[in-house]
Design a protein around this motif. Structure first.
Motif, short mmCIF file in Angstrom:
data_model
loop_
_atom_site.label_atom_id
_atom_site.label_comp_id
_atom_site.label_asym_id
_atom_site.label_seq_id
_atom_site.Cartn_x
_atom_site.Cartn_y
_atom_site.Cartn_z
N ARG A 1 0.78 -1.06 0.07
CA ARG A 1 -0.32 -0.21 0.28
C ARG A 1 0.80 1.53 -0.03
N VAL A 2 1.01 2.58 -1.20
CA VAL A 2 1.83 3.17 -1.38
C VAL A 2 0.94 4.64 -1.25
N ALA A 3 1.52 5.26 -0.69
CA ALA A 3 1.06 7.06 -0.99
C ALA A 3 2.36 7.43 -1.87
N VAL A 4 1.77 8.49 -2.13
CA VAL A 4 2.47 9.59 -3.32
C VAL A 4 2.07 10.60 -2.98
N VAL A 5 3.04 11.15 -2.30
CA VAL A 5 2.68 12.30 -1.61
C VAL A 5 3.47 14.07 -1.59
N GLY A 6 2.13 15.13 -2.81
CA GLY A 6 2.71 15.94 -3.63
C GLY A 6 2.68 15.30 -4.90
N VAL B 1 7.07 3.79 6.53
CA VAL B 1 8.14 4.32 5.94
C VAL B 1 7.50 5.57 5.15
N VAL B 2 8.83 6.68 5.68
CA VAL B 2 8.88 7.49 4.25
C VAL B 2 9.94 7.99 3.74
N ILE B 3 9.57 7.73 1.97
CA ILE B 3 11.32 8.40 1.64
C ILE B 3 10.97 9.75 1.14
N ASP B 4 11.70 10.76 1.51
CA ASP B 4 11.66 11.84 2.01
C ASP B 4 12.48 12.75 0.55
N ASN B 5 11.55 13.53 -0.90
CA ASN B 5 11.86 14.37 -1.80
C ASN B 5 13.25 15.74 -1.31
N PHE C 1 -2.15 7.80 8.19
CA PHE C 1 -1.92 6.46 6.97
C PHE C 1 -1.66 5.41 7.74
N SER C 2 -2.30 4.45 8.52
CA SER C 2 -2.30 3.42 9.46
C SER C 2 -3.00 2.56 8.72
N GLY C 3 -1.85 1.56 8.01
CA GLY C 3 -1.70 0.01 7.28
C GLY C 3 -1.17 0.66 5.87
N PHE C 4 -0.44 1.24 5.25
CA PHE C 4 0.20 2.27 4.43
C PHE C 4 1.62 1.53 4.78
N ASP C 5 2.33 0.95 3.53
CA ASP C 5 3.39 0.23 4.05
C ASP C 5 4.62 1.55 3.36
N ILE C 6 4.52 2.46 3.00
CA ILE C 6 5.62 3.86 1.93
C ILE C 6 4.75 4.16 1.52
N ALA C 7 5.46 5.51 2.09
CA ALA C 7 5.09 7.07 1.38
C ALA C 7 6.35 7.89 0.36
N LEU C 8 6.11 8.04 -0.62
CA LEU C 8 6.97 8.41 -1.49
C LEU C 8 6.65 10.20 -1.62
N SER C 9 7.54 11.43 -1.34
CA SER C 9 6.64 12.54 -0.74
C SER C 9 8.20 13.55 -1.25
N SER C 10 7.50 14.23 -2.42
CA SER C 10 7.71 15.36 -2.73
C SER C 10 7.36 16.63 -2.64
N ALA C 11 6.66 16.49 -1.21
CA ALA C 11 6.18 18.46 -0.63
C ALA C 11 6.62 19.95 -0.30
N GLY C 12 8.17 19.27 -0.21
CA GLY C 12 7.77 20.59 0.49
C GLY C 12 8.74 20.41 1.56
N ALA D 1 15.49 12.67 -8.63
CA ALA D 1 14.63 12.97 -7.27
C ALA D 1 13.81 11.49 -7.41
N ALA D 2 12.46 11.82 -9.07
CA ALA D 2 11.42 10.51 -8.68
C ALA D 2 12.24 9.18 -8.63
N LEU D 3 13.14 9.14 -9.52
CA LEU D 3 13.46 7.62 -10.24
C LEU D 3 14.24 7.04 -8.58
N ASN D 4 15.24 7.96 -7.87
CA ASN D 4 16.56 7.79 -7.51
C ASN D 4 14.66 7.37 -5.63
N THR D 5 14.01 7.94 -5.72
CA THR D 5 12.91 7.24 -4.87
C THR D 5 12.09 6.68 -4.88
N VAL D 6 12.06 6.27 -6.09
CA VAL D 6 11.13 4.73 -6.35
C VAL D 6 12.21 3.77 -6.52
#
Length: 347
Positions: free
Chosen positions: A9-14, A96-100, A68-79, A328-333
């Motif tokens: 379960r993945v969230a993309v922030v920004g 787990v947040v992977i923050d850009n 975010f309960s139950g989500f595995d990974i958040a990929l973030s690039s929102a500032g 940015a995006a590829l490195n995060t993924v």
């Protein structure tokens, strides 16, 4: 080790920004195993639609109220300020947040990762449930320096960057476009000046981010401190960063001094064998790669490899990459791929 069979379960922030849209595109391109995906952004963007893959449309949800309960990974690039507010909340919920952004890069409890360079650092995510993505200009330099450091031990780096306006976001790209168009109809560039301190169209600005007490800009400071955290704390780095009127793709001239002797041929061979690097180095017209040619590409391209005879064990080379993708995006993924495959389901 392998991915979880049912996916993640993945969230993309920004998700409505340049990098967020690129993250969604790359997740689909690389067939990241997804059980559920959500697009998150600010309240003013909630309800907008973004594409995921060829035929899926996601309705953007409000980050401020998202659980975010139950989500595995958040990929973030929102500032950075937004990351400072939401990332600890998401981490507390087990995501787990992977923050850009720059918010957590120099936190000693947060790994700073380029997967081709220091994937083992991802194991440190358990301290905060946050992983930091480096600065775009640092990422492409790390991919190119890693094989040279392994082979010859780099002691000093002098880098000059020529960074595209997309590093400043959509508004910066719009400013370049509007200033360029305005010049042809004799309209003052100041009519289109909100992002950059001086005219960016047909110009070069030796200034990215804020100035610091020693005269360096924060962008230049980032390249130095991030290199030492990722690659080797003993490397000395001097960076000179400029913004150029290019829409996408960062360029860097990199000069290194190494502990062990090397030839340009040996350096070229080490770079050709490295993951994520493509060497295009012909001493002839068109025998090098420019930012226009690397747009949309995943690799870091290296050209113009040559010895620097003014110092002992010196080498110079040209390096370009798509800053929205690898920077940015590829490195995060790629971080998410290693995290999911090697760590999330391991005892």
């Amino acid at each position: 080790m392998a991915y979880r069979s049912e996916g993640y379960r993945v969230a993309v922030v920004g998700a409505t920004g340049n990098v967020g849209r690129e993250m969604l595109s790359i997740l689909s391109e690389r067939n990241f195993p997804i059980k559920e995906i959500v697009a998150l952004a600010s309240a003013r963007s909630a309800g907008r639609e973004v594409s995921f893959g060829e035929d899926q449309v996601l309705k953007v949800q409000n980050l401020d109220t998202f659980d975010f309960s139950g989500f595995d990974i958040a990929l973030s690039s929102a500032g950075a300020k937004i990351s400072a507010a939401f990332a600890p909340r998401a981490a507390e919920a087990g995501c787990v947040v992977i923050d850009n952004t720059s918010q957590f890069r120099m936190d000693p409890d947060v790994p700073l990762v380029v997967p081709e360079v220091n994937p083992q650092a991802i194991a440190g995510y358990k301290k905060r449930h946050i992983i930091a993505n480096p600065n775009c200009s640092t990422i492409q330099m790390m991919v190119a320096l890693k094989p040279l450091h392994d082979a010859f031990t780099i002691r000093r780096v002098v880098v000059s960057t020529y960074q595209s306006v997309s590093g400043g976001g959509k508004e910066a790209m719009d400013e370049l476009f509007n200033q360029t168009k305005g010049i042809f109809v004799n309209q003052p560039y100041t009519d289109f000046q909100e992002i950059f301190t001086k005219q960016i169209a047909f110009n070069v600005i030796p200034h990215i981010d804020v100035f610091m007490d020693d005269g360096a800009t924060k962008e230049e400071w980032k390249m130095a401190v991030e290199t030492r955290k990722i690659l080797d704390p003993d490397i000395k780095v001097h960076a000179n960063c400029a913004r150029v009127p290019v829409f996408c793709g960062h360029s860097e001239y990199i000069n290194i001094e190494t502990e062990r002797p090397m030839t340009d041929a040996a350096a070229r061979e080490a770079l050709r064998a490295a993951p994520g690097v493509v060497v295009v180095d012909h001493r002839a017209n068109e025998g090098y790669v420019t930012p226009v040619e690397c747009a949309g590409e995943d690799a870091v391209y290296v050209s113009r490899i040559r010895k620097d005879p003014t110092v002992e064990n010196g080498l110079s080379f040209w390096c370009v990459a798509d800053n929205l993708r690898k920077g940015a995006a590829l490195n995060t993924v790629q971080i998410a791929e290693v995290l999911a495959r090697d760590y999330l389901d391991q005892a």
